[in-house]
Design a protein around this motif. Structure first.
Motif, PDB file in Angstrom:
ATOM      1  N   VAL A  86     -13.097   5.534   0.567  1.00 62.20           N
ATOM      2  CA  VAL A  86     -11.998   4.549  -0.783  1.00 62.20           C
ATOM      3  C   VAL A  86     -11.073   5.393   0.336  1.00 62.20           C
ATOM      4  O   VAL A  86     -10.862   7.040  -0.108  1.00 62.20           O
ATOM      5  CB  VAL A  86     -12.536   4.854  -2.255  1.00 62.20           C
ATOM      6  CG1 VAL A  86     -11.515   4.664  -3.326  1.00 62.20           C
ATOM      7  CG2 VAL A  86     -13.617   4.502  -2.853  1.00 62.20           C
ATOM      8  N   ASP A  87     -10.160   4.844  -0.357  1.00 57.56           N
ATOM      9  CA  ASP A  87      -9.046   5.163   0.310  1.00 57.56           C
ATOM     10  C   ASP A  87      -7.698   5.291   0.118  1.00 57.56           C
ATOM     11  O   ASP A  87      -7.213   4.659  -1.177  1.00 57.56           O
ATOM     12  CB  ASP A  87      -8.225   5.254   2.107  1.00 57.56           C
ATOM     13  CG  ASP A  87      -9.782   5.051   3.039  1.00 57.56           C
ATOM     14  OD1 ASP A  87     -10.000   6.325   3.115  1.00 57.56           O
ATOM     15  OD2 ASP A  87      -9.925   4.551   3.526  1.00 57.56           O
ATOM     16  N   VAL A  88      -6.458   6.164  -0.251  1.00 57.15           N
ATOM     17  CA  VAL A  88      -5.688   5.566  -1.699  1.00 57.15           C
ATOM     18  C   VAL A  88      -4.296   6.546   0.048  1.00 57.15           C
ATOM     19  O   VAL A  88      -3.552   7.752   0.439  1.00 57.15           O
ATOM     20  CB  VAL A  88      -5.260   6.812  -1.869  1.00 57.15           C
ATOM     21  CG1 VAL A  88      -3.980   6.751  -2.853  1.00 57.15           C
ATOM     22  CG2 VAL A  88      -6.992   6.835  -3.275  1.00 57.15           C
ATOM     23  N   LEU A  89      -3.101   5.418  -0.474  1.00 57.89           N
ATOM     24  CA  LEU A  89      -1.683   5.495   0.397  1.00 57.89           C
ATOM     25  C   LEU A  89      -0.605   5.415  -1.197  1.00 57.89           C
ATOM     26  O   LEU A  89      -0.470   4.941  -1.351  1.00 57.89           O
ATOM     27  CB  LEU A  89      -1.415   4.329   2.262  1.00 57.89           C
ATOM     28  CG  LEU A  89      -2.880   4.529   2.768  1.00 57.89           C
ATOM     29  CD1 LEU A  89      -4.243   3.204   2.000  1.00 57.89           C
ATOM     30  CD2 LEU A  89      -1.614   4.037   3.930  1.00 57.89           C
ATOM     31  N   ASP A  90       0.409   5.612  -0.112  1.00 57.28           N
ATOM     32  CA  ASP A  90       1.610   6.138  -0.910  1.00 57.28           C
ATOM     33  C   ASP A  90       2.836   5.698  -0.450  1.00 57.28           C
ATOM     34  O   ASP A  90       3.075   6.440   0.653  1.00 57.28           O
ATOM     35  CB  ASP A  90       1.577   6.204  -2.503  1.00 57.28           C
ATOM     36  CG  ASP A  90       1.723   8.093  -2.039  1.00 57.28           C
ATOM     37  OD1 ASP A  90       2.903   8.058  -0.867  1.00 57.28           O
ATOM     38  OD2 ASP A  90       1.314   8.776  -2.485  1.00 57.28           O
ATOM     39  N   ILE A  91       4.030   5.081  -0.682  1.00 64.34           N
ATOM     40  CA  ILE A  91       5.273   4.744  -0.248  1.00 64.34           C
ATOM     41  C   ILE A  91       5.732   6.248   0.336  1.00 64.34           C
ATOM     42  O   ILE A  91       6.853   6.366   1.679  1.00 64.34           O
ATOM     43  CB  ILE A  91       6.019   4.484  -1.515  1.00 64.34           C
ATOM     44  CG1 ILE A  91       6.721   4.886  -2.007  1.00 64.34           C
ATOM     45  CG2 ILE A  91       5.944   2.264  -0.939  1.00 64.34           C
ATOM     46  CD1 ILE A  91       7.493   4.250  -2.901  1.00 64.34           C
ATOM     47  N   VAL A  99     -11.728   9.033   0.024  1.00 60.35           N
ATOM     48  CA  VAL A  99     -11.914  10.128  -1.283  1.00 60.35           C
ATOM     49  C   VAL A  99     -13.325  10.600  -1.525  1.00 60.35           C
ATOM     50  O   VAL A  99     -14.184   9.181  -1.422  1.00 60.35           O
ATOM     51  CB  VAL A  99     -10.773   9.418  -2.113  1.00 60.35           C
ATOM     52  CG1 VAL A  99     -10.712  10.306  -3.301  1.00 60.35           C
ATOM     53  CG2 VAL A  99      -9.611   9.683  -1.887  1.00 60.35           C
ATOM     54  N   GLN A 100     -13.594  11.184  -1.753  1.00 60.96           N
ATOM     55  CA  GLN A 100     -15.282  11.843  -1.930  1.00 60.96           C
ATOM     56  C   GLN A 100     -15.578  12.839  -3.281  1.00 60.96           C
ATOM     57  O   GLN A 100     -16.629  12.842  -4.135  1.00 60.96           O
ATOM     58  CB  GLN A 100     -15.764  12.593  -0.875  1.00 60.96           C
ATOM     59  CG  GLN A 100     -16.188  11.590   0.691  1.00 60.96           C
ATOM     60  CD  GLN A 100     -16.324  12.545   1.419  1.00 60.96           C
ATOM     61  OE1 GLN A 100     -17.231  13.373   1.471  1.00 60.96           O
ATOM     62  NE2 GLN A 100     -16.999  11.166   2.331  1.00 60.96           N
TER      63      GLN A 100
END
Length: 395
Positions: A86-91, A99-100
């Protein structure tokens, strides 16, 4: 007595003599009916006065620099937990890799039964018997095979387990390749343990805390890493067993923030969404428009609820396999990476649901007095009409 005498000239409510009054049966019936109506309507006015109603209003969202909570519960029945991240990216450029700390992974059998739960909360020692998650104690400092030199400074310098090696490689943005090349993985029989789990499915559930700005989070196979401005996944294990895997999934829950008050019964658009596909090279994308919602209670001692509601547009498409920009085929796919992607856009407005009293005390008293005056006047008019009609009939 001297004081009362001058006031008599202002009396508009002249009194009649008791002997001059005439009581009729119809007048008694009208009195009972009108009294019942008055009591019933007063009761309705009292209920309206005590009622709490929710009034919506829209304002420009004044929040700056806030964090947003994402709650999700998603089942992927054809891909084992060990392959999914599960990965998160933003501008703004913030990247949360694999994510763990607030996500739990539940291993599922091919029939959907729970095998074990890998609760990845910090300092949680549950499920230590899972051979893919074992962390044997060692006094020596295991080799990280050069990855620490290129990883962030906070990366531990010792890799005593196979997972530690894989973590160091991920932070160094290196592909892990064949795990048997590492002593730790060979000693833990990592590959053999994975072989026993490759027919399983996975349920991922938990919370993500992200910046309140446009970006995305996604569930995709393979360990993720950044190369320049590219976000890539090492999908070697996924590619080797492509015939066994696909991106079918069920979204049990997807919400942004805590639930609103129960009086607002709006269902989240993606709750209980089911998608099925037989192709491994497939990408599901959900384009989400997120709007801030706030619930303000009537009682000042109750805490205001700040949450978000959203609308969604869905898109799904196949992905062509093959190398792109001289990257190995297991690192990248033409047209993107297979997986489940949630693209989030933030609306500039805020909807405030404010609880207010159904009526004010002044409004309640005004309505009751108006009701009494109108009902008495109408009842007197009807009674007088019936009385005069009987007199005419007798003559």
């Amino acid at each position: 007595m001297a004081f009362r005498s001058p006031l008599r000239k202002f009396d508009f409510f002249q009194k009649t003599v008791e002997d001059a009054r005439i009581k009729t049966a119809s007048g008694g019936l009208i009195t009972l009916i009108s009294s019942g109506i008055v009591l019933f309507v007063i009761l309705l006015e009292w209920i309206q006065y005590r009622k709490v109603v929710v009034v919506p209003e829209i304002v420009v969202n004044p929040s700056h620099g806030e964090r947003m909570e994402i709650n999700f519960n998603i089942t992927v029945p054809k891909i084992p937990c060990q392959l999914l991240s599960v990965d998160v990216l933003d501008i703004s450029g913030e990247f949360q890799q694999d994510v763990q700390h607030s996500v739990s992974k539940t291993r599922l059998s091919p029939d959907g039964e729970v095998i074990s739960v890998d609760n990845l909360l910090l300092n949680n020692q549950e499920n230590d018997d899972d051979p893919l998650n074992t962390t044997p104690e060692e006094e020596t400092c295991g080799d990280c095979y050069g990855a620490v030199k290129y990883a962030p400074p906070e990366t531990p310098g010792c890799c005593n387990t196979c997972n530690a090696v894989r973590e160091a490689y991920g932070k160094a943005n290196w592909g892990i390749g064949d795990v048997d090349a590492f002593k730790q993985c060979r000693e833990e029989h990592f590959k053999e343990n994975y072989e026993s789990q490759k027919v399983e499915g996975c349920n991922l559930a938990g919370q993500l805390f992200v910046n309140r700005m446009a970006g995305n989070f996604h569930i995709a196979p393979g360990r993720s890493f950044q190369r320049g401005m590219q976000h890539l996944h090492d999908t070697q294990d996924f590619v080797k067993e492509k015939d066994m895997h696909d991106m079918s999934h069920t979204i049990h829950e997807l919400s942004f923030g805590p639930p609103l008050d129960p009086s607002i019964t709006t269902k989240n658009p993606l709750d209980n969404m089911v998608k099925k596909i037989n192709s491994p090279d497939y990408r599901y994308e959900y384009f989400i428009k997120c709007v801030s919602h706030q619930f303000v209670f009537l009682k000042s001692d109750m805490e205001t609820i700040d949450t978000n509601r959203y609308a969604v547009t869905q898109h799904e498409r196949p992905i062509q396999g093959g190398p792109e920009e001289k990257l190995p085929s297991h690192i990248n796919f033409k047209g993107g990476i297979p997986g489940i992607w949630f693209h989030i856009d933030i609306g500039p407005m805020r909807v405030i649901h404010r609880q207010i009293q159904g009526n004010t005390l002044g409004g309640f008293l005004t309505n009751v007095l108006s009701l009494l005056g109108g009902c008495v006047t109408l009842a007197a008019f009807i009674d007088r009409g019936l009385y005069e009609a009987k007199k005419l009939k007798k003559t």
